[in-house]
Design an enzyme around this catalytic site. Structure first.
Site, PDB file in Angstrom:
ATOM      1  N   GLU A  95       0.830  -1.207   0.000  1.00 16.22           N
ATOM      2  CA  GLU A  95       0.000   0.000   0.000  1.00 16.22           C
ATOM      3  C   GLU A  95       0.863   1.255   0.000  1.00 16.22           C
ATOM      4  O   GLU A  95       0.542   2.247  -0.675  1.00 16.22           O
ATOM      5  CB  GLU A  95      -0.928  -0.001   1.217  1.00 16.22           C
ATOM      6  CG  GLU A  95      -1.958  -1.107   1.206  1.00 16.22           C
ATOM      7  CD  GLU A  95      -3.177  -0.793   2.036  1.00 16.22           C
ATOM      8  OE1 GLU A  95      -3.968   0.083   1.655  1.00 16.22           O
ATOM      9  OE2 GLU A  95      -3.340  -1.428   3.091  1.00 16.22           O
TER      10      GLU A  95
ATOM     11  N   GLU B  55      -4.659  -9.379   2.388  1.00 21.89           N
ATOM     12  CA  GLU B  55      -5.581  -9.120   3.496  1.00 21.89           C
ATOM     13  C   GLU B  55      -6.741 -10.118   3.558  1.00 21.89           C
ATOM     14  O   GLU B  55      -7.207 -10.470   4.651  1.00 21.89           O
ATOM     15  CB  GLU B  55      -6.117  -7.685   3.393  1.00 21.89           C
ATOM     16  CG  GLU B  55      -5.165  -6.610   3.878  1.00 21.89           C
ATOM     17  CD  GLU B  55      -4.041  -6.293   2.906  1.00 21.89           C
ATOM     18  OE1 GLU B  55      -3.169  -5.473   3.252  1.00 21.89           O
ATOM     19  OE2 GLU B  55      -4.031  -6.864   1.794  1.00 21.89           O
TER      20      GLU B  55
END
Length: 288
Positions: A139, A159
């Site tokens: 990210e 995730e």
């Protein structure tokens, strides 16, 4: 050029001391260049909340320091040389402890994970990705300006394998960078993207051997630092308006925000005068 990988004294051309940093190393491998190295090799360079808060403060300091023009961000090299991580993302053990104890987590800085995943900032950050960039690590670098990567690098948003979601900025940025189907492939499976695939998708600028990676990133940062610091800041911000507003609106806002101001900046006059006089420009510190 050999880039420093350990904390060294602040050079005399830095006006203000940088914030206290415990989880990363700060050094200055060349004039105008900041090098930040995540220093949690025993934990695959994952970041607890405190490390993200530190980095958020450090990037703000970097943007405000007049003589700094470009930054390089990497992970501890000695550990990652064996195929480990540039940044494995959030410290999930700490996150579980926070949930189990019902403690209120510290707020992340406005810049998001690692102070980067949602950072706008003023100045460029070049990533030397020397291993896995997973979860929050991915990210963060999705919002970097330029990425160099070693052959052992991989990229993933795992995730869905952990019962969470990549909500620190990766999902919309991946959609803009890769398109719908490639993004869905990544985020719905949590699979790893190879460095060759990342190069093909336009995420990585170059694949560089591990032993040359950091020097290549620093050399590139120096190349940027040799340009007008004001022009670099304004050009970067005007281009990145598209992240927030879309292409058509960004085109107008670039002119609204910066076109007239640039004509009044001393470095603009210096650059044009140097061109006319056939000499190298002597850039002044940027106080934008």
């Amino acid at each position: 050029m050999t880039a420093a990988r350990t904390k060294n004294p602040v050079p005399d051309w830095i006006e203000n001391p940088y914030p206290r940093i415990e989880h990363s190393l700060v050094s200055f491998p060349a004039k105008h260049i900041l090098l930040v190295t995540i220093n949690r090799e025993k934990y695959m360079n994952c970041l607890p909340v405190e490390a993200t808060i530190e980095l958020g403060a450090l990037w703000k300091w970097y943007d405000a320091e007049p003589e700094l023009r470009c930054a390089v961000f990497t992970g501890t090299r000695e550990y990652t040389a064996g195929g480990k991580a540039f940044c494995a993302g959030m410290d999930l053990k700490q996150r579980l402890d926070i949930i189990d104890t019902n403690e209120v987590a510290h707020d992340y800085p406005h810049g998001g994970f690692a102070g980067m995943s949602n950072r706008a900032g003023k100045k460029p950050i070049i990533v030397a990705c020397n291993g896995h960039a997973h979860g929050g690590g991915f990210e963060a670098i999705l919002n970097a300006d330029v990425i160099f990567a070693s052959p052992n690098s991989t990229f993933a948003l795992p995730e869905v394998l952990r019962g969470v979601s990549a909500l620190a900025g990766a999902l919309p940025r991946a959609m803009l960078l890769f398109g719908n189907h490639r993004t869905m492939d990544l985020i719905l499976t949590g699979r790893r993207m190879s460095v060759e695939e990342a190069l093909n998708w336009g995420l990585v600028k170059e694949i560089v051997p591990q032993d040359k990676l950091l020097d290549r990133a620093v050399t590139y940062a120096v190349e940027i630092a040799e340009k007008s610091p004001d022009s670099v800041i304004i050009s970067r911000l005007a281009a990145r308006e598209a992240w927030e507003t879309g292409v058509s609106r960004a085109t107008m806002r670039g002119q609204e925000l910066w076109a007239e101001a640039m004509l009044r900046i001393k470095n603009t006059a210096e650059g044009l005068a140097a061109y006319r006089e056939k000499r190298d420009p002597k850039w002044l510190p940027s106080y934008l």
